[in-house]
Motif scaffolding. Structure first.
Motif, PDB file in Angstrom:
ATOM      1  N   ALA A 284     -54.138  55.319 -80.613  1.00  0.00           N
ATOM      2  CA  ALA A 284     -55.237  55.757 -79.746  1.00  0.00           C
ATOM      3  C   ALA A 284     -54.781  56.833 -78.782  1.00  0.00           C
ATOM      4  CB  ALA A 284     -55.780  54.549 -78.988  1.00  0.00           C
ATOM      5  N   ALA A 285     -53.609  56.638 -78.172  1.00  0.00           N
ATOM      6  CA  ALA A 285     -53.101  57.627 -77.229  1.00  0.00           C
ATOM      7  C   ALA A 285     -52.829  58.959 -77.927  1.00  0.00           C
ATOM      8  CB  ALA A 285     -51.824  57.100 -76.568  1.00  0.00           C
ATOM      9  N   MET A 291     -56.802  65.447 -79.318  1.00  0.00           N
ATOM     10  CA  MET A 291     -58.150  65.990 -79.092  1.00  0.00           C
ATOM     11  C   MET A 291     -58.205  66.850 -77.835  1.00  0.00           C
ATOM     12  SD  MET A 291     -60.431  62.635 -80.124  1.00  0.00           S
ATOM     13  CE  MET A 291     -61.971  63.408 -79.600  1.00  0.00           C
ATOM     14  N   ARG A 292     -57.347  66.524 -76.868  1.00  0.00           N
ATOM     15  CA  ARG A 292     -57.285  67.336 -75.650  1.00  0.00           C
ATOM     16  C   ARG A 292     -56.402  68.573 -75.823  1.00  0.00           C
ATOM     17  NH1 ARG A 292     -56.165  62.724 -71.007  1.00  0.00           N
ATOM     18  NH2 ARG A 292     -58.208  61.650 -71.136  1.00  0.00           N
ATOM     19  N   GLY A 293     -55.720  68.636 -76.955  1.00  0.00           N
ATOM     20  CA  GLY A 293     -54.831  69.761 -77.179  1.00  0.00           C
ATOM     21  C   GLY A 293     -53.497  69.620 -76.489  1.00  0.00           C
ATOM     22  N   SER A 294     -53.158  68.371 -76.047  1.00  0.00           N
ATOM     23  CA  SER A 294     -51.898  68.167 -75.320  1.00  0.00           C
ATOM     24  C   SER A 294     -50.709  68.004 -76.254  1.00  0.00           C
ATOM     25  CB  SER A 294     -52.003  66.928 -74.420  1.00  0.00           C
ATOM     26  OG  SER A 294     -53.039  67.077 -73.480  1.00  0.00           O
ATOM     27  N   ILE A 295     -50.967  67.580 -77.477  1.00  0.00           N
ATOM     28  CA  ILE A 295     -49.882  67.426 -78.441  1.00  0.00           C
ATOM     29  C   ILE A 295     -50.344  67.995 -79.769  1.00  0.00           C
ATOM     30  CG2 ILE A 295     -48.975  65.352 -77.319  1.00  0.00           C
ATOM     31  CD1 ILE A 295     -50.206  63.700 -79.565  1.00  0.00           C
TER      32      ILE A 295
END
Length: 616
Positions: A284-285, A291-295
């Protein structure tokens, strides 16, 4: 190459060996001399974990490179990276795995197991005679054998599994935290959850594992006791009763094992739910952060791959913990038997006994096997050099106890025993027993060849001396006709456990041959000819006459005719010396000896009541 690694550790290096009683100290006692190989195995495990984590990490990076790179220039842009990773996968990882496998299979465990068993055997064999009287021999053997393997297995389990997995988890935490702290949170919670489970379950499982090990040892001891006394079981038709004994012991061991498994099953179920929560939370993380573009997609793949690998490894942790708890419990249980301090020891720098004349002096000796009622009550007796005395008395008078104390199988509770003026408690036990030849009524032989049993009296004796001793003991006739199931014959034939393949008289003659070969300056005969028929006894008595020449002799016999010709007879009753003298002197005194002689020579026919005969 493997033979080189197998001989890096010599398990039989002599050293001071007193196993400590604390569990950690017990482990340290055996591990310190081999610590470089323990460290080497840990280093190999570290390299294995780091190589595996590096492969997972690079897989994620490779996914991102392939997603954004150009196929035409991919090799030219990233060829060196690919070559480096190929080197890790194809060469480095197999090499460190091979090193770990060799150290864990060929070097450390076999030698460490042998070392633990050898040193524990050396300590146990030095225990007093009473130590073995108070326990099952099968149980003691089980403790020594199982403790060696359990200690070794628990160490390799910690290094091969727990250490490797710990390195893997720490490395994964660093990788997750480098990507995003949020990614590291589920893994950190999982680690805390596992630590909590371990904190709660480990002490309880360890306690129950020790109880299961004790029950297993008792089961082994009881079965060995039944099989070792199988003749008695058969003669009294007690097969059914012994089935009940075995059934109860097996049921007890099974119950203890189920108690242990109950905790392990609960732990396994809780770990499965914990693993499921880790996968779900990490997944989930990762999706949220992607989806946020953080990874990147590659980092998501690495995260999920690592947690899947960790959950698979946690199953290995479960199996390892199961074995570890069982092994530590076995070590702890064995330690309670093995690490007992010696109950009967030599004084520091004790000298060797020197027998120059052979005088034996019992000085106000008191002894009672630790009980409230003493068996010997202030016995004083001097046996002159070269004197032959016979100890006479009813059963329980203390005759055999005196011989046992002379051999220092027990320590006195009062008084002293001296040989040529040397207190036997101040000299080495080995030199004392080397100076005394003993033939007992209950003769037990080692399950070895007849030759080895006779040579036990003097290990450096040649075959000619062995055969001469057998001939003097009237044993050479039946020895030549012996054969065992493996086709060995004569002096090479094995005699079975405790010599069960021989008759009582045959065992006795081999025991006499053994003492004849030993040729010690002091001779003890405790019912030495009781198992022989009259014809053989007459032959051996002639040989014993020669053997007793120039020796100090103490002989015990209920058949008074066999010792009537001794220089002096010492009559005992209820732990005291009540009469001394020659056969004729004691008959003339009309005391206890005279009554014993009358009963054995036919005087009981018209004079004694049945209960008086039974008392004898």
């Amino acid at each position: 190459m493997l033979r080189y690694f197998e001989h890096l550790i010599d398990p039989f290096v002599p050293e001071e060996n007193v196993p400590p009683t604390g569990l950690i100290a017990f482990y340290r006692h055996f591990l310190m001399p081999v610590w470089p190989y323990v460290v080497a195995l840990m280093a190999a495990g570290l390299a294995v974990s780091l190589a595996e984590v590096a492969i997972y990490s690079y897989v994620g990076r490779l996914v991102d490179l392939m997603a954004h790179g150009q196929t035409a220039s991919f090799l030219s842009d990233h060829g060196w990276q690919l070559a480096g990773m190929a080197l890790v996968v194809v060469v480095l990882r197999p090499l460190v795995n091979a090193t770990q496998t060799i150290l864990s299979n060929q070097t450390l465990p076999p030698a460490l197991t042998a070392r633990v068993r050898w040193l524990n055997h050396l300590h146990v064999i030095g225990q007093s005679y009473s130590f073995f009287q108070n326990d099952f021999s099968g149980r003691i053997v089980t403790k020594i054998v199982q403790t060696g393997s359990a200690l070794t297995q628990s160490i390799t389990q910690v290094i091969d599994a727990l250490w490797v997995i710990s390195v893997f988890v720490v490395s994964a935490l660093f990788i997750f935290a480098d990507v995003s702290l949020l990614m590291a949170v589920p893994l950190a919670i999982w680690v805390v959850a596992l630590a909590t489970l371990a904190y709660f379950f480990v002490p309880r499982v360890r306690k129950r594992a020790a109880a299961a090990s004790e029950a297993r040892s008792l089961l082994t001891g009881k079965l060995a006791d039944i099989y070792g006394n199988i003749q008695t079981v058969k003669l009294f038709a007690r097969d059914g009763r012994e089935e009940e004994t075995a059934r109860n012991a097996i049921a007890e061991q099974t119950g203890r094992m189920l108690d242990q498994n109950r905790l392990l099953t609960t732990l396994s179920i809780l770990m499965q739910f914990t693993n499921a929560a880790l996968i779900g939370a990490t997944g989930a993380a990762a999706v949220v952060l992607w989806m946020r573009g953080s990874i990147s997609a590659g980092e998501t793949a690495v995260a999920l791959g690592l947690v899947m690998r960790l959950t698979v490894m946690s199953g290995r942790v479960m199996m390892t913990l199961t074995g570890l708890f069982d092994n530590v419990g076995t070590v702890e249980d064995g330690m309670r038997t093995i690490a007992r301090p010696h109950g009967l020891t030599d004084q520091p720098d004790a000298p060797q006994l020197i027998v120059s004349k052979g005088e034996i002096a019992f000085d106000d000796v008191v002894f009672g096997y630790g009980g409230k009622v003493p068996v010997l009550r202030g016995v004083s007796l001097v046996v002159k050099p070269g004197e032959r005395i016979g100890l006479v008395g009813r059963s329980g008078a203390g005759k055999t106890t005196m011989v046992s104390l002379l051999l220092r199988l027990y320590d006195l509770e009062g008084g002293a025993i001296r040989i040529d003026g040397q207190d036997i408690s101040t000299v080495t036990q080995g030199s004392l027993r080397a100076a005394v030849g003993v033939v007992t009524q209950d003769t037990a032989l080692l399950n070895r060849s007849v030759r080895d049993n006779i040579r036990y009296g003097r290990p450096d004796a040649d075959d000619a001396a062995v055969r001469r001793a057998a001939r003097q003991a009237a044993a050479d006739g039946f020895i030549e006709g012996l054969a065992d199931p493996r086709g060995r014959t004569g002096y090479d034939a094995h005699v079975g456990e405790r010599g069960v393949k021989l008759s009582g008289g045959q065992r006795q003659r081999i025991a006499i041959a053994r003492v004849l070969l030993k040729d010690a300056p002091i001779l003890v005969l405790d019912e030495a000819t009781s198992a022989l028929d009259s014809e053989i006894e007459a032959v051996i008595q002639e040989q014993l006459e020669g053997l007793m020449e120039d020796k100090t002799v103490i002989a015990i016999a209920h058949r008074l005719s066999t010792i009537a010709a001794m220089d002096r007879l010492v009559v005992m009753d209820e732990g005291r010396i009540v009469e001394t003298g020659t056969h004729q002197e004691l008959l003339a005194a009309q005391g206890l000896y005279a009554s014993l002689w009358a009963r054995q020579s036919g005087g009981f026919i018209g004079g004694l009541a049945p209960h008086e005969i039974a008392a004898e």
